[in-house]
Design a protein around this motif. Structure first.
Motif, short mmCIF file in Angstrom:
data_model
loop_
_atom_site.label_atom_id
_atom_site.label_comp_id
_atom_site.label_asym_id
_atom_site.label_seq_id
_atom_site.Cartn_x
_atom_site.Cartn_y
_atom_site.Cartn_z
N ASP A 1 13.13 5.82 29.76
CA ASP A 1 12.86 4.39 29.60
C ASP A 1 11.92 3.82 30.68
OD1 ASP A 1 14.39 4.28 27.35
OD2 ASP A 1 16.08 3.23 28.27
N ASP A 2 12.21 4.11 31.95
CA ASP A 2 11.38 3.52 32.99
C ASP A 2 9.97 4.09 33.00
OD1 ASP A 2 12.39 5.91 33.93
OD2 ASP A 2 12.71 5.22 35.98
N ALA A 3 9.79 5.32 32.53
CA ALA A 3 8.44 5.91 32.44
C ALA A 3 7.62 5.18 31.39
CB ALA A 3 8.53 7.39 32.13
N LEU A 4 8.22 4.92 30.24
CA LEU A 4 7.49 4.20 29.19
C LEU A 4 7.20 2.77 29.61
CD1 LEU A 4 6.18 4.23 26.42
CD2 LEU A 4 8.40 3.62 25.44
N GLU A 5 8.17 2.14 30.25
CA GLU A 5 7.94 0.77 30.73
C GLU A 5 6.79 0.75 31.74
OE1 GLU A 5 10.06 -2.99 32.99
OE2 GLU A 5 11.28 -1.23 32.50
N MET A 6 6.76 1.74 32.62
CA MET A 6 5.70 1.82 33.63
C MET A 6 4.33 1.95 32.94
SD MET A 6 5.66 4.47 36.83
CE MET A 6 7.30 3.99 37.40
N ILE A 7 4.25 2.82 31.95
CA ILE A 7 3.00 3.01 31.22
C ILE A 7 2.57 1.71 30.55
CG2 ILE A 7 1.95 4.18 29.23
CD1 ILE A 7 3.70 6.63 30.00
N CYS A 8 3.51 1.04 29.90
CA CYS A 8 3.21 -0.20 29.19
C CYS A 8 2.78 -1.31 30.15
CB CYS A 8 4.40 -0.65 28.35
SG CYS A 8 4.79 0.47 27.00
N ARG A 9 3.48 -1.43 31.27
CA ARG A 9 3.17 -2.48 32.23
C ARG A 9 1.80 -2.24 32.88
NH1 ARG A 9 6.12 -6.26 33.60
NH2 ARG A 9 8.05 -5.29 32.92
N ILE A 10 1.53 -1.02 33.26
CA ILE A 10 0.28 -0.70 33.95
C ILE A 10 -0.92 -0.81 33.01
CG2 ILE A 10 -0.96 1.22 35.03
CD1 ILE A 10 1.86 1.87 36.29
N SER A 11 -0.72 -0.49 31.74
CA SER A 11 -1.80 -0.56 30.75
C SER A 11 -2.19 -2.00 30.45
CB SER A 11 -1.40 0.14 29.46
OG SER A 11 -1.14 1.49 29.71
N ASP A 12 -1.31 -2.92 30.77
CA ASP A 12 -1.59 -4.35 30.61
C ASP A 12 -1.99 -4.70 29.17
OD1 ASP A 12 -1.59 -6.91 31.69
OD2 ASP A 12 -3.72 -6.81 32.23
N GLY A 13 -1.38 -4.02 28.21
CA GLY A 13 -1.63 -4.34 26.81
C GLY A 13 -2.93 -3.80 26.24
N ASN A 14 -3.61 -2.95 26.98
CA ASN A 14 -4.89 -2.38 26.53
C ASN A 14 -4.62 -1.05 25.82
OD1 ASN A 14 -7.29 -0.78 26.50
ND2 ASN A 14 -8.17 -2.13 28.04
N PRO A 15 -4.86 -0.98 24.49
CA PRO A 15 -4.57 0.26 23.75
C PRO A 15 -5.30 1.49 24.30
CG PRO A 15 -4.91 -1.53 22.22
CD PRO A 15 -5.29 -2.04 23.58
N ARG A 16 -6.53 1.34 24.77
CA ARG A 16 -7.25 2.49 25.33
C ARG A 16 -6.55 3.03 26.57
NH1 ARG A 16 -13.75 1.38 24.90
NH2 ARG A 16 -13.81 1.32 22.65
N CYS A 17 -6.09 2.12 27.42
CA CYS A 17 -5.36 2.55 28.62
C CYS A 17 -4.03 3.18 28.23
CB CYS A 17 -5.14 1.37 29.56
SG CYS A 17 -6.64 0.79 30.35
N LEU A 18 -3.34 2.60 27.26
CA LEU A 18 -2.09 3.19 26.79
C LEU A 18 -2.32 4.61 26.32
CD1 LEU A 18 -0.49 0.29 24.74
CD2 LEU A 18 0.61 1.52 26.60
N ASN A 19 -3.34 4.81 25.50
CA ASN A 19 -3.66 6.15 25.01
C ASN A 19 -3.97 7.09 26.15
OD1 ASN A 19 -3.43 5.46 22.30
ND2 ASN A 19 -5.60 5.03 22.06
N GLN A 20 -4.80 6.63 27.06
CA GLN A 20 -5.25 7.48 28.16
C GLN A 20 -4.08 7.93 29.04
OE1 GLN A 20 -7.97 5.56 30.89
NE2 GLN A 20 -9.09 7.47 31.17
N ILE A 21 -3.23 6.98 29.41
CA ILE A 21 -2.12 7.33 30.30
C ILE A 21 -1.08 8.17 29.56
CG2 ILE A 21 -0.24 6.42 31.71
CD1 ILE A 21 -2.02 3.95 32.22
N ALA A 22 -0.71 7.76 28.34
CA ALA A 22 0.31 8.52 27.59
C ALA A 22 -0.17 9.94 27.30
CB ALA A 22 0.66 7.79 26.29
N ASP A 23 -1.45 10.09 26.91
CA ASP A 23 -1.99 11.43 26.65
C ASP A 23 -1.98 12.28 27.91
OD1 ASP A 23 -2.43 10.72 24.02
OD2 ASP A 23 -4.60 10.53 24.21
N ALA A 24 -2.37 11.69 29.03
CA ALA A 24 -2.38 12.44 30.29
C ALA A 24 -0.96 12.84 30.69
CB ALA A 24 -3.04 11.61 31.39
N CYS A 25 0.01 11.97 30.45
CA CYS A 25 1.42 12.29 30.75
C CYS A 25 1.91 13.44 29.87
CB CYS A 25 2.31 11.07 30.55
SG CYS A 25 2.14 9.81 31.82
N LEU A 26 1.59 13.37 28.59
CA LEU A 26 2.00 14.44 27.68
C LEU A 26 1.36 15.77 28.07
CD1 LEU A 26 1.87 12.41 24.36
CD2 LEU A 26 3.93 13.35 25.41
N SER A 27 0.10 15.74 28.44
CA SER A 27 -0.60 16.96 28.85
C SER A 27 0.01 17.56 30.11
CB SER A 27 -2.09 16.68 29.09
OG SER A 27 -2.72 16.31 27.89
#
Length: 197
Positions: free
Chosen positions: A114-140
């Motif tokens: 939960d806190d990892a996803l919240e961190m990704i969402c908060r840091i991305s500041d609602g920007n879908p490109r940033c969400l994709n970039q961070i989530a993809d990098a985390c998965l990799s």
């Protein structure tokens, strides 16, 4: 000139089955004034009172500023519809990540703490490109290191690697998420209920 003629021929070839073509220019904020003016000129060609080619410009907020430049006055005058995509909320950001994972058979609740996803969402500041970039990098990184779930320390590692990229985040945002997470611990259900953070 040759490209313009080919494009006009293509637009006329779809008549009368279709009402012309739509030409989409993505990253239009990076186009020069001359090319933007050329796109405007394409809209001058009309058949039966309808333009043969309609132009859709897509770009970052810098495009709005560009369109106020004197040499682009004619193009700005031609714009009939304008919209801006607002940043996603925290809940929408979490849903976005979950839906993208669901399309490939994944599940955010089983992959992200939960806190990892919240961190990704908060840091991305609602920007879908940033969400994709961070989530993809985390998965990799999780796949490389053999981790089955993505936790806050892994997100922090990814963010340190992405620091040189144009992402706006800071350590204090990560610290705040982790502090709230510690306060919430104790039986909270998975975020699939999508209550806002």
């Amino acid at each position: 000139q040759e490209s313009r003629l080919k494009l006009l021929d293509a637009a006329q070839s779809v008549l009368p089955e279709r009402a012309g073509l739509v030409l989409i220019a993505d990253e239009a904020h990076q186009l020069g004034a001359r090319l933007l003016e050329e796109l405007r000129c394409l809209t001058n060609h009309v058949e039966n009172g309808q333009p043969l080619i309609r132009v859709l410009l897509s770009g970052q907020l810098a495009l709005e500023e560009r369109l106020t430049e004197p040499e682009l006055h004619s193009l700005n005058y031609r714009i009939t519809c304008h919209t801006t995509l607002e940043p996603l909320s925290m809940q929408q950001s979490a849903q976005y990540v979950d839906e993208r994972l669901a399309r490939v058979g994944g599940d955010a609740c089983s992959l992200f703490v939960d806190d990892a996803l919240e961190m990704i969402c908060r840091i991305s500041d609602g920007n879908p490109r940033c969400l994709n970039q961070i989530a993809d990098a985390c998965l990799s990184l999780a796949a490389e290191t053999g981790k089955l779930t993505i936790d806050a320390p892994l997100v922090r590692l990814v963010l340190r690697d992405l620091k040189q990229l144009p992402l706006q985040w800071n350590e204090s945002a990560c610290d705040q998420v982790e502090e709230r997470s510690e306060e919430r611990r104790g039986g909270q259900e998975c975020r699939s209920r999508w209550s806002p953070y």
